[in-house]
Scaffold this motif. Structure first.
Motif, PDB file in Angstrom:
ATOM      1  N   LEU A   6       0.911  -1.257   0.145  1.00  0.00           N
ATOM      2  CA  LEU A   6      -0.050  -0.008  -0.009  1.00  0.00           C
ATOM      3  C   LEU A   6       0.944   1.218   0.106  1.00  0.00           C
ATOM      4  CD1 LEU A   6      -2.819  -1.030   2.733  1.00  0.00           C
ATOM      5  CD2 LEU A   6      -2.914  -0.981   0.294  1.00  0.00           C
ATOM      6  N   ASP A   7       0.340   2.488  -0.717  1.00  0.00           N
ATOM      7  CA  ASP A   7       0.915   3.663  -0.441  1.00  0.00           C
ATOM      8  C   ASP A   7       0.924   4.305   0.995  1.00  0.00           C
ATOM      9  OD1 ASP A   7       1.469   6.399  -0.960  1.00  0.00           O
ATOM     10  OD2 ASP A   7       1.505   6.033  -2.892  1.00  0.00           O
ATOM     11  N   LYS A   8       2.164   4.403   1.441  1.00  0.00           N
ATOM     12  CA  LYS A   8       1.951   5.032   2.826  1.00  0.00           C
ATOM     13  C   LYS A   8       1.070   6.494   2.870  1.00  0.00           C
ATOM     14  CE  LYS A   8       4.580   6.255   6.957  1.00  0.00           C
ATOM     15  NZ  LYS A   8       3.678   5.430   7.833  1.00  0.00           N
ATOM     16  N   GLU A   9       1.427   7.415   2.047  1.00  0.00           N
ATOM     17  CA  GLU A   9       0.803   8.678   1.814  1.00  0.00           C
ATOM     18  C   GLU A   9      -0.621   8.354   1.528  1.00  0.00           C
ATOM     19  OE1 GLU A   9       1.961  11.701   1.982  1.00  0.00           O
ATOM     20  OE2 GLU A   9       3.699  10.671   2.781  1.00  0.00           O
ATOM     21  N   LYS A  10      -1.110   7.544   0.723  1.00  0.00           N
ATOM     22  CA  LYS A  10      -2.376   7.285   0.558  1.00  0.00           C
ATOM     23  C   LYS A  10      -3.110   6.764   1.890  1.00  0.00           C
ATOM     24  CE  LYS A  10      -2.730   6.709  -4.465  1.00  0.00           C
ATOM     25  NZ  LYS A  10      -3.139   5.872  -5.446  1.00  0.00           N
ATOM     26  N   THR A  11      -2.400   6.162   2.426  1.00  0.00           N
ATOM     27  CA  THR A  11      -3.312   5.416   3.969  1.00  0.00           C
ATOM     28  C   THR A  11      -3.250   6.604   4.844  1.00  0.00           C
ATOM     29  OG1 THR A  11      -1.086   4.455   4.587  1.00  0.00           O
ATOM     30  CG2 THR A  11      -2.394   3.139   3.550  1.00  0.00           C
ATOM     31  N   ASN A  12      -2.699   7.535   4.817  1.00  0.00           N
ATOM     32  CA  ASN A  12      -2.560   8.521   5.726  1.00  0.00           C
ATOM     33  C   ASN A  12      -4.039   9.110   5.899  1.00  0.00           C
ATOM     34  OD1 ASN A  12       0.143   8.608   6.367  1.00  0.00           O
ATOM     35  ND2 ASN A  12       0.728  10.338   5.023  1.00  0.00           N
ATOM     36  N   THR A  13      -4.845   9.488   4.837  1.00  0.00           N
ATOM     37  CA  THR A  13      -6.175   9.811   5.006  1.00  0.00           C
ATOM     38  C   THR A  13      -7.043   8.572   5.764  1.00  0.00           C
ATOM     39  OG1 THR A  13      -5.827  11.138   3.062  1.00  0.00           O
ATOM     40  CG2 THR A  13      -7.997  10.676   3.570  1.00  0.00           C
ATOM     41  N   THR A  14      -6.809   7.530   5.236  1.00  0.00           N
ATOM     42  CA  THR A  14      -7.336   6.295   6.080  1.00  0.00           C
ATOM     43  C   THR A  14      -7.268   6.256   7.291  1.00  0.00           C
ATOM     44  OG1 THR A  14      -7.322   5.224   3.748  1.00  0.00           O
ATOM     45  CG2 THR A  14      -7.949   3.725   5.792  1.00  0.00           C
ATOM     46  N   ILE A  69      -5.094   0.160  12.434  1.00  0.00           N
ATOM     47  CA  ILE A  69      -4.310   1.420  12.536  1.00  0.00           C
ATOM     48  C   ILE A  69      -2.838   0.983  12.566  1.00  0.00           C
ATOM     49  CG2 ILE A  69      -3.267   3.737  13.422  1.00  0.00           C
ATOM     50  CD1 ILE A  69      -6.625   3.782  14.203  1.00  0.00           C
ATOM     51  N   LEU A  70      -2.424   0.228  13.442  1.00  0.00           N
ATOM     52  CA  LEU A  70      -1.205  -0.421  13.396  1.00  0.00           C
ATOM     53  C   LEU A  70      -0.645  -1.118  12.615  1.00  0.00           C
ATOM     54  CD1 LEU A  70      -1.639  -1.278  17.505  1.00  0.00           C
ATOM     55  CD2 LEU A  70       0.172   0.369  16.594  1.00  0.00           C
ATOM     56  N   THR A  71      -1.511  -1.815  11.871  1.00  0.00           N
ATOM     57  CA  THR A  71      -1.226  -2.656  10.714  1.00  0.00           C
ATOM     58  C   THR A  71      -0.728  -1.734   9.288  1.00  0.00           C
ATOM     59  OG1 THR A  71      -2.537  -4.492  11.455  1.00  0.00           O
ATOM     60  CG2 THR A  71      -2.123  -4.429   9.040  1.00  0.00           C
ATOM     61  N   LEU A  72      -1.446  -0.518   9.570  1.00  0.00           N
ATOM     62  CA  LEU A  72      -0.971   0.393   8.572  1.00  0.00           C
ATOM     63  C   LEU A  72      -0.018   1.292   8.782  1.00  0.00           C
ATOM     64  CD1 LEU A  72      -5.009   1.683   7.557  1.00  0.00           C
ATOM     65  CD2 LEU A  72      -3.436   0.083   6.323  1.00  0.00           C
ATOM     66  N   ARG A  73       0.758   0.821   9.832  1.00  0.00           N
ATOM     67  CA  ARG A  73       2.164   1.423  10.349  1.00  0.00           C
ATOM     68  C   ARG A  73       2.017   2.833  10.733  1.00  0.00           C
ATOM     69  NH1 ARG A  73       5.170  -2.099  11.687  1.00  0.00           N
ATOM     70  NH2 ARG A  73       6.899  -1.250  11.034  1.00  0.00           N
ATOM     71  N   HIS A  74       0.835   2.985  11.749  1.00  0.00           N
ATOM     72  CA  HIS A  74       0.595   4.356  12.368  1.00  0.00           C
ATOM     73  C   HIS A  74       0.183   4.055  13.672  1.00  0.00           C
ATOM     74  CE1 HIS A  74       0.014   5.702   8.162  1.00  0.00           C
ATOM     75  NE2 HIS A  74       0.270   6.817   8.360  1.00  0.00           N
ATOM     76  N   HIS A  75       0.132   4.902  14.580  1.00  0.00           N
ATOM     77  CA  HIS A  75       0.024   4.819  15.939  1.00  0.00           C
ATOM     78  C   HIS A  75      -1.535   5.222  16.044  1.00  0.00           C
ATOM     79  CE1 HIS A  75       3.731   3.465  17.383  1.00  0.00           C
ATOM     80  NE2 HIS A  75       4.402   4.498  16.443  1.00  0.00           N
ATOM     81  N   PRO A  76      -2.327   4.429  16.687  1.00  0.00           N
ATOM     82  CA  PRO A  76      -3.866   4.878  17.104  1.00  0.00           C
ATOM     83  C   PRO A  76      -3.803   6.029  18.234  1.00  0.00           C
ATOM     84  CG  PRO A  76      -3.155   2.797  18.265  1.00  0.00           C
ATOM     85  CD  PRO A  76      -2.162   3.006  17.278  1.00  0.00           C
ATOM     86  N   VAL A  77      -4.761   6.986  18.001  1.00  0.00           N
ATOM     87  CA  VAL A  77      -4.909   7.927  19.072  1.00  0.00           C
ATOM     88  C   VAL A  77      -5.149   7.103  20.292  1.00  0.00           C
ATOM     89  CG1 VAL A  77      -6.442   9.979  19.753  1.00  0.00           C
ATOM     90  CG2 VAL A  77      -5.561   9.770  17.356  1.00  0.00           C
ATOM     91  N   SER A  78      -4.763   7.401  21.521  1.00  0.00           N
ATOM     92  CA  SER A  78      -4.905   6.605  22.674  1.00  0.00           C
ATOM     93  C   SER A  78      -5.450   7.440  23.939  1.00  0.00           C
ATOM     94  CB  SER A  78      -4.015   5.669  22.961  1.00  0.00           C
ATOM     95  OG  SER A  78      -2.466   6.369  23.003  1.00  0.00           O
ATOM     96  N   ASN A  79      -5.694   8.751  23.769  1.00  0.00           N
ATOM     97  CA  ASN A  79      -5.781   9.541  25.050  1.00  0.00           C
ATOM     98  C   ASN A  79      -7.165  10.077  24.925  1.00  0.00           C
ATOM     99  OD1 ASN A  79      -3.022   9.656  25.994  1.00  0.00           O
ATOM    100  ND2 ASN A  79      -2.555  11.404  24.463  1.00  0.00           N
ATOM    101  N   ILE A  80      -7.852   9.865  26.141  1.00  0.00           N
ATOM    102  CA  ILE A  80      -9.511  10.218  26.289  1.00  0.00           C
ATOM    103  C   ILE A  80      -9.591  11.794  25.906  1.00  0.00           C
ATOM    104  CG2 ILE A  80     -11.277  10.566  28.093  1.00  0.00           C
ATOM    105  CD1 ILE A  80     -10.270   8.071  29.563  1.00  0.00           C
TER     106      ILE A  80
END
Length: 156
Positions: A6-14, A69-80
């Motif tokens: 997958l294209d990392k730039e394109k996955t940023n929006t996802t 989100i982690l699979t797509l090589r990003h970090h999920p938001v995790s703060n309330i």
């Protein structure tokens, strides 16, 4: 994104849309806990059990969304605090009637479905079939749950 092809730039929006969905599901989960704890009246036994079933499902989806989100090589938001800023949903009072609780959840379902469709659109633009498949199943399940809650709340 070599291993996913997958294209990392394109996955940023996802990923951005998935993080909003993650925030939505956290607020939705907490609202279901609130309603589970505070339901009263003639519908207590049915809705107490139904809300528990729904929050257990939401808890699983929170984890699956974060893992995607982690699979797509990003970090999920995790703060309330971030969830409260990002979410399309709002917190609810603990002192609602059974019908008000269900109506509030149906409103949230509409928002969740709208956000899920944004995720699917972004994933489609980046050829991300994994996210489309995951969220497509969520859409189908939530539409069915919405139909059932709406049928319960409808007075004839």
């Amino acid at each position: 994104m070599g291993y996913l092809n997958l294209d990392k730039e394109k996955t940023n929006t996802t990923v951005g849309q998935l993080n909003i969905l993650l925030a939505d599901y956290h607020l939705y989960y907490q609202k279901l806990r609130n309603f589970h704890w505070n339901i009263e009246g003639k519908s207590f036994f049915y809705l107490h059990e139904k809300f528990e079933e729904m929050y257990n499902d939401a808890k699983l989806k929170v984890d699956e969304i974060a893992e995607r989100i982690l699979t797509l090589r990003h970090h999920p938001v995790s703060n309330i605090s971030d969830y409260l800023k990002m979410s399309n949903l709002e917190e609810s009072s603990s002192e609602l009637t059974d019908v008000e609780m269900v109506e509030d959840l149906l409103k949230d379902h509409a928002s969740l479905l709208q956000q899920m469709r944004k995720v699917v659109e972004a994933a489609d633009d980046s050829d991300d079939e994994g996210t489309i498949d995951l969220v497509g199943a969520y859409i189908r399940e939530l539409e069915k749950t919405s139909w059932m809650l709406n049928a319960w709340a409808t007075k004839k």
